[in-house]
Enzyme design. Structure first.
Site, mmCIF file in Angstrom:
data_model
loop_
_atom_site.group_PDB
_atom_site.id
_atom_site.type_symbol
_atom_site.label_atom_id
_atom_site.label_comp_id
_atom_site.label_asym_id
_atom_site.label_seq_id
_atom_site.Cartn_x
_atom_site.Cartn_y
_atom_site.Cartn_z
ATOM 1 N N ASP A 54 -10.388 -10.042 6.158
ATOM 2 C CA ASP A 54 -9.514 -10.419 5.775
ATOM 3 C C ASP A 54 -8.730 -11.439 5.341
ATOM 4 O O ASP A 54 -8.092 -12.899 6.040
ATOM 5 C CB ASP A 54 -8.668 -9.389 5.947
ATOM 6 C CG ASP A 54 -7.848 -9.122 4.836
ATOM 7 O OD1 ASP A 54 -7.318 -9.879 4.382
ATOM 8 O OD2 ASP A 54 -6.614 -8.543 5.388
ATOM 9 N N VAL A 55 -9.887 -12.077 4.191
ATOM 10 C CA VAL A 55 -8.905 -13.752 3.731
ATOM 11 C C VAL A 55 -7.632 -14.013 3.543
ATOM 12 O O VAL A 55 -6.396 -15.203 4.524
ATOM 13 C CB VAL A 55 -9.791 -14.663 2.608
ATOM 14 C CG1 VAL A 55 -11.878 -14.088 3.299
ATOM 15 C CG2 VAL A 55 -8.955 -13.450 1.476
ATOM 16 N N ASN A 63 -15.019 -17.767 -2.426
ATOM 17 C CA ASN A 63 -15.181 -17.418 -3.598
ATOM 18 C C ASN A 63 -14.176 -16.368 -3.528
ATOM 19 O O ASN A 63 -13.791 -15.587 -4.418
ATOM 20 C CB ASN A 63 -16.375 -17.125 -3.553
ATOM 21 C CG ASN A 63 -17.405 -15.715 -3.788
ATOM 22 O OD1 ASN A 63 -16.602 -15.402 -5.142
ATOM 23 N ND2 ASN A 63 -17.425 -14.280 -3.121
ATOM 24 N N TYR A 70 -2.794 -13.669 -12.353
ATOM 25 C CA TYR A 70 -4.427 -14.056 -11.779
ATOM 26 C C TYR A 70 -4.229 -15.157 -12.200
ATOM 27 O O TYR A 70 -5.596 -16.355 -11.439
ATOM 28 C CB TYR A 70 -5.362 -13.261 -12.403
ATOM 29 C CG TYR A 70 -7.099 -13.465 -12.998
ATOM 30 C CD1 TYR A 70 -7.061 -13.432 -11.232
ATOM 31 C CD2 TYR A 70 -7.807 -14.177 -13.321
ATOM 32 C CE1 TYR A 70 -8.610 -13.229 -11.054
ATOM 33 C CE2 TYR A 70 -8.588 -14.262 -13.235
ATOM 34 C CZ TYR A 70 -9.602 -14.434 -12.143
ATOM 35 O OH TYR A 70 -10.391 -14.515 -11.709
ATOM 36 N N LYS A 101 -5.937 -18.800 -10.426
ATOM 37 C CA LYS A 101 -6.642 -19.788 -10.311
ATOM 38 C C LYS A 101 -6.690 -21.615 -10.725
ATOM 39 O O LYS A 101 -7.661 -22.553 -10.663
ATOM 40 C CB LYS A 101 -7.618 -19.099 -11.125
ATOM 41 C CG LYS A 101 -8.313 -17.759 -11.085
ATOM 42 C CD LYS A 101 -9.340 -18.186 -9.850
ATOM 43 C CE LYS A 101 -9.939 -17.515 -8.627
ATOM 44 N NZ LYS A 101 -10.870 -17.235 -8.084
#
Length: 243
Positions: free
Chosen positions: A64-65, A91, A155, A159
Site C-alpha cells: 500500500d503506497v 504509477n 484529481y 497530477k
C-alpha cells in the site's frame, strides 16, 4: 538507447492496467521486475507470466503506497532480491469523487494519500539506490496534470503535483538520475469515473491503450539520461479542432 537487460525495476500499481502493462514491457526488454500493489493474487499471476514468458525474475511485493514503512520495505526487498535498483516506475494512482462540493473527506484524502504521498514515499526510498546505479525515475502523470479538468479538480491537482514534483526532483538530482514524466490522456483501464470503468466506457483504439503507455515508459527508461524529460500521449481526437 541503453539495454534494460539484467536491470532491476520497481513498478507500483502493478496489479492491472498501466502498471501491469509496464511490468510486461520492461520484462520483455530483459529487466527483472518487482511488482507492487495491494492485490497480491493478481501480482502472483503477473509474476508467473513475466517469468514464464520472458525468462526474467519477478518479485511479488504487496504494498500500500500510502504506508511509508511498506514502501521502504518494497524498495529494500527489491534491492536484496536483485542486488540493486535501476528503475522506479511510480504509477500507483486513484480517482474518486467529482466536483469539490460533492467530494467527501475520505475521497479527498484517498486521492491525496495515494497520488501524492505514495509518489513521495517511493521516490524518497528509491533515490539513494538510483544514485548508486545512475538509474531512472519514471512518473506516470496525466493529461490532467497539464490542462484543467473541470469535472475532477482534486484529481487534476494531484497530477499537477506529480508533474511539478518530478521536474523539481529532476532539477535536484542533476545528471545523477534520469527523470521522465509520461502524461497519457484517457486510458482504457479499470480507472473509474461515475461508477464506470474506462475499459467499459471506451472501445479498443478509441483512447490510449495501457500498452501504449507502457511502451512510452520502457522507451524513456532505455534512453540516455538527458534524452527524455516528458512524453505526452493523446488519442488523435483529443486536440482536434471542433467543427
Amino acid at each position: 538507447m541503453d539495454s534494460l537487460e539484467g536491470q532491476s525495476a520497481v513498478v507500483t500499481g502493478a496489479s492491472s492496467g498501466i502498471g501491469a502493462a509496464t511490468a510486461r514491457a520492461l520484462a520483455r526488454e530483459g529487466a527483472n521486475v518487482a511488482v507492487a500493489a495491494r492485490r497480491s493474487g493478481r501480482l502472483q499471476e503477473l509474476a508467473g507470466e513475466l517469468e514464464g514468458e520472458f525468462g526474467v525474475e519477478a518479485a511479488v511485493v504487496p504494498t500500500d503506497v500510502t504506508d511509508r514503512e511498506a514502501v521502504d520495505a518494497l524498495v529494500e526487498t527489491t534491492v536484496e532480491r536483485f542486488g540493486g535498483l535501476d528503475l522506479l516506475v511510480s504509477n500507483a494512482g486513484v480517482a474518486a469523487g467529482r466536483d469539490v462540493v460533492g467530494m467527501s473527506d475520505d475521497e479527498y484524502g484517498r486521492m491525496m494519500a495515494v497520488n501524492c504521498d505514495g509518489t513521495f514515499y517511493a521516490t524518497r526510498a528509491a533515490l539513494p539506490h538510483l544514485r548508486d546505479s545512475e538509474g531512472t525515475l519514471v512518473y506516470v502523470g496525466s493529461y490532467a496534470g497539464r490542462h484543467p479538468r473541470a469535472y475532477n479538480p482534486v484529481y487534476a491537482a494531484t497530477k499537477w503535483w506529480t508533474r511539478g514534483f518530478a521536474k523539481s526532483v529532476s532539477a535536484g538530482v542533476g545528471d545523477e538520475v534520469a527523470v521522465s514524466v509520461v502524461n497519457p490522456a484517457a486510458v482504457r483501464t479499470e480507472f473509474e469515473v461515475d461508477g464506470e470503468q474506462f475499459r467499459d466506457r471506451f472501445d479498443p483504439g478509441e483512447v490510449v491503450e495501457p500498452e501504449e503507455v507502457a511502451d512510452a515508459v520502457a522507451f524513456a527508461a532505455a534512453q540516455s539520461p538527458s534524452m527524455v524529460h516528458e512524453i505526452d500521449l493523446y488519442e488523435r481526437s483529443k486536440l482536434a479542432k471542433e467543427s
